[in-house]
Design a protein around this motif. Sequence first.
Motif, PDB file in Angstrom:
ATOM      1  N   PRO A 175     -54.638 -80.745 -90.943  1.00 43.20           N
ATOM      2  CA  PRO A 175     -53.225 -80.766 -91.354  1.00 43.20           C
ATOM      3  C   PRO A 175     -52.278 -80.276 -90.262  1.00 43.20           C
ATOM      4  O   PRO A 175     -51.177 -80.823 -90.098  1.00 43.20           O
ATOM      5  CB  PRO A 175     -53.198 -79.847 -92.580  1.00 43.20           C
ATOM      6  CG  PRO A 175     -54.599 -79.883 -93.104  1.00 43.20           C
ATOM      7  CD  PRO A 175     -55.473 -79.971 -91.893  1.00 43.20           C
ATOM      8  N   LEU A 176     -52.695 -79.274 -89.495  1.00 42.39           N
ATOM      9  CA  LEU A 176     -51.850 -78.783 -88.408  1.00 42.39           C
ATOM     10  C   LEU A 176     -51.831 -79.782 -87.257  1.00 42.39           C
ATOM     11  O   LEU A 176     -50.785 -80.003 -86.636  1.00 42.39           O
ATOM     12  CB  LEU A 176     -52.352 -77.417 -87.931  1.00 42.39           C
ATOM     13  CG  LEU A 176     -51.516 -76.716 -86.853  1.00 42.39           C
ATOM     14  CD1 LEU A 176     -50.062 -76.583 -87.282  1.00 42.39           C
ATOM     15  CD2 LEU A 176     -52.113 -75.350 -86.520  1.00 42.39           C
ATOM     16  N   GLU A 177     -52.957 -80.405 -86.986  1.00 43.18           N
ATOM     17  CA  GLU A 177     -53.015 -81.450 -85.956  1.00 43.18           C
ATOM     18  C   GLU A 177     -52.048 -82.583 -86.299  1.00 43.18           C
ATOM     19  O   GLU A 177     -51.265 -83.034 -85.443  1.00 43.18           O
ATOM     20  CB  GLU A 177     -54.444 -81.988 -85.848  1.00 43.18           C
ATOM     21  CG  GLU A 177     -54.596 -83.137 -84.863  1.00 43.18           C
ATOM     22  CD  GLU A 177     -55.980 -83.766 -84.904  1.00 43.18           C
ATOM     23  OE1 GLU A 177     -56.177 -84.808 -84.244  1.00 43.18           O
ATOM     24  OE2 GLU A 177     -56.871 -83.229 -85.608  1.00 43.18           O
ATOM     25  N   GLU A 178     -52.081 -83.042 -87.519  1.00 40.95           N
ATOM     26  CA  GLU A 178     -51.205 -84.148 -87.931  1.00 40.95           C
ATOM     27  C   GLU A 178     -49.742 -83.735 -87.847  1.00 40.95           C
ATOM     28  O   GLU A 178     -48.880 -84.536 -87.443  1.00 40.95           O
ATOM     29  CB  GLU A 178     -51.570 -84.586 -89.350  1.00 40.95           C
ATOM     30  CG  GLU A 178     -52.943 -85.247 -89.442  1.00 40.95           C
ATOM     31  CD  GLU A 178     -53.360 -85.548 -90.867  1.00 40.95           C
ATOM     32  OE1 GLU A 178     -52.709 -85.001 -91.795  1.00 40.95           O
ATOM     33  OE2 GLU A 178     -54.326 -86.306 -91.062  1.00 40.95           O
ATOM     34  N   THR A 179     -49.443 -82.507 -88.222  1.00 37.60           N
ATOM     35  CA  THR A 179     -48.070 -82.012 -88.158  1.00 37.60           C
ATOM     36  C   THR A 179     -47.564 -81.996 -86.726  1.00 37.60           C
ATOM     37  O   THR A 179     -46.447 -82.460 -86.431  1.00 37.60           O
ATOM     38  CB  THR A 179     -47.983 -80.594 -88.762  1.00 37.60           C
ATOM     39  OG1 THR A 179     -48.340 -80.643 -90.142  1.00 37.60           O
ATOM     40  CG2 THR A 179     -46.584 -80.022 -88.613  1.00 37.60           C
ATOM     41  N   ILE A 180     -48.376 -81.488 -85.817  1.00 39.46           N
ATOM     42  CA  ILE A 180     -47.942 -81.373 -84.426  1.00 39.46           C
ATOM     43  C   ILE A 180     -47.836 -82.742 -83.760  1.00 39.46           C
ATOM     44  O   ILE A 180     -46.886 -83.006 -83.010  1.00 39.46           O
ATOM     45  CB  ILE A 180     -48.890 -80.421 -83.662  1.00 39.46           C
ATOM     46  CG1 ILE A 180     -48.621 -78.983 -84.115  1.00 39.46           C
ATOM     47  CG2 ILE A 180     -48.717 -80.564 -82.150  1.00 39.46           C
ATOM     48  CD1 ILE A 180     -49.506 -77.942 -83.479  1.00 39.46           C
ATOM     49  N   VAL A 181     -48.757 -83.642 -84.032  1.00 38.77           N
ATOM     50  CA  VAL A 181     -48.658 -84.992 -83.466  1.00 38.77           C
ATOM     51  C   VAL A 181     -47.388 -85.685 -83.958  1.00 38.77           C
ATOM     52  O   VAL A 181     -46.689 -86.361 -83.185  1.00 38.77           O
ATOM     53  CB  VAL A 181     -49.912 -85.823 -83.810  1.00 38.77           C
ATOM     54  CG1 VAL A 181     -49.698 -87.289 -83.452  1.00 38.77           C
ATOM     55  CG2 VAL A 181     -51.133 -85.280 -83.068  1.00 38.77           C
ATOM     56  N   THR A 182     -47.070 -85.506 -85.219  1.00 36.71           N
ATOM     57  CA  THR A 182     -45.839 -86.089 -85.765  1.00 36.71           C
ATOM     58  C   THR A 182     -44.610 -85.510 -85.070  1.00 36.71           C
ATOM     59  O   THR A 182     -43.673 -86.250 -84.716  1.00 36.71           O
ATOM     60  CB  THR A 182     -45.759 -85.832 -87.280  1.00 36.71           C
ATOM     61  OG1 THR A 182     -46.851 -86.484 -87.930  1.00 36.71           O
ATOM     62  CG2 THR A 182     -44.445 -86.358 -87.848  1.00 36.71           C
ATOM     63  N   LEU A 183     -44.595 -84.205 -84.846  1.00 39.55           N
ATOM     64  CA  LEU A 183     -43.473 -83.572 -84.165  1.00 39.55           C
ATOM     65  C   LEU A 183     -43.361 -84.042 -82.718  1.00 39.55           C
ATOM     66  O   LEU A 183     -42.252 -84.227 -82.194  1.00 39.55           O
ATOM     67  CB  LEU A 183     -43.616 -82.052 -84.215  1.00 39.55           C
ATOM     68  CG  LEU A 183     -43.372 -81.400 -85.581  1.00 39.55           C
ATOM     69  CD1 LEU A 183     -43.727 -79.924 -85.546  1.00 39.55           C
ATOM     70  CD2 LEU A 183     -41.923 -81.586 -86.009  1.00 39.55           C
TER      71      LEU A 183
END
Length: 358
Positions: free
Chosen positions: A154-162
Amino acid sequence: MNPLTAIRMEALLSGRSDQLGPDVAERLSNHPLDSIDTEFPHYARSVDSPDGIERPTERHPVFFGCYDWHSSVHSHWALIRQLRLFDEHPARSDIVDRIDDRFTAENIAREVEHFEDNETFEKPYGWAWFLHLVSELCLWEDDRAAAWRSILKPLEETIVTLIKSEFLPQKRPFRVGTHQNSAFALHCILDYARTLSNERLESAVTDTATAFYAEDRNYPVEYEPLGWDFLSPSLTEADLMRRVYSRNEFTMWIEQFLPDVTTAPYDTILEPVHTNPNRDEGVALHLVGLNLSKAWCLAGLASTLKDHQYVEAFERSAKQHMECGLDRAFTDEYAGSHWLSSFVLYLLTRNEGGIAPE
């Protein structure tokens, strides 16, 4: 005691972990293991009122130590990379236990929540190191690595989106020697994209890098360092572009990008920065990191350029920077100890995957 003194500089500069024994592995893990659990001192950023101030452990239950979030992230990267590269790591069980305790779904959800409320937090340096951490878990063929990556997802997906929404669309790069450096972040993101075979992200990063840097000419290398740098703006940019271009394209680019660095006053870029251990302290330890990061840039550039006229000078300079950097990298002063081991590991294992993958 520095455990690297008995190893030839040529062997260390090879960037291969088989040159490093268990004593080196243990030394490289000591400071990260201590620091990831060290909540204070901590960089608190701005404080708007005395009410509702959260402790670092409450705000960031995973990455609370090491003075700041990004240093905690790359200390975890360093520990996980060591687990992958050293089968008989002396601190293996301690590293695994520490990471198991903090890599939980609940803790990661809290980290994600902070990014949802603070979309520019740790942009771009912390984001870049986090993707290096994820890359390491992907490279490590181990059930534990797979489980940890699943928890971090979930943190990986959040950071890639940002990264896609807040970083790659920038109109211009930041050419500094500290955390805001755009080229360093782009190279970490590109390494992640290639490690995971994410072609869409890879293409977006190379497009951004080309838009930012393709037309750069006669970079003023004589101005460096600019302050308490731990990155060289010029060499970090070149280290990125060697990943973006083919060898022939890169050769043509760098011949226009750099002035003749074998002649004065431009040859100062090839000289390490010497610090006084009896006088220089605190943020001046950034210059120790600068020597280490310049060493990995110079070594990488030399390997890419092959038989170019700069190769001999780059190789010689990389060795000098490594010697100078390693001489002070194992300081016990917390201003340096909370992060320098990560830079040492990056330099000494730069050819062990995850860094500049083809």
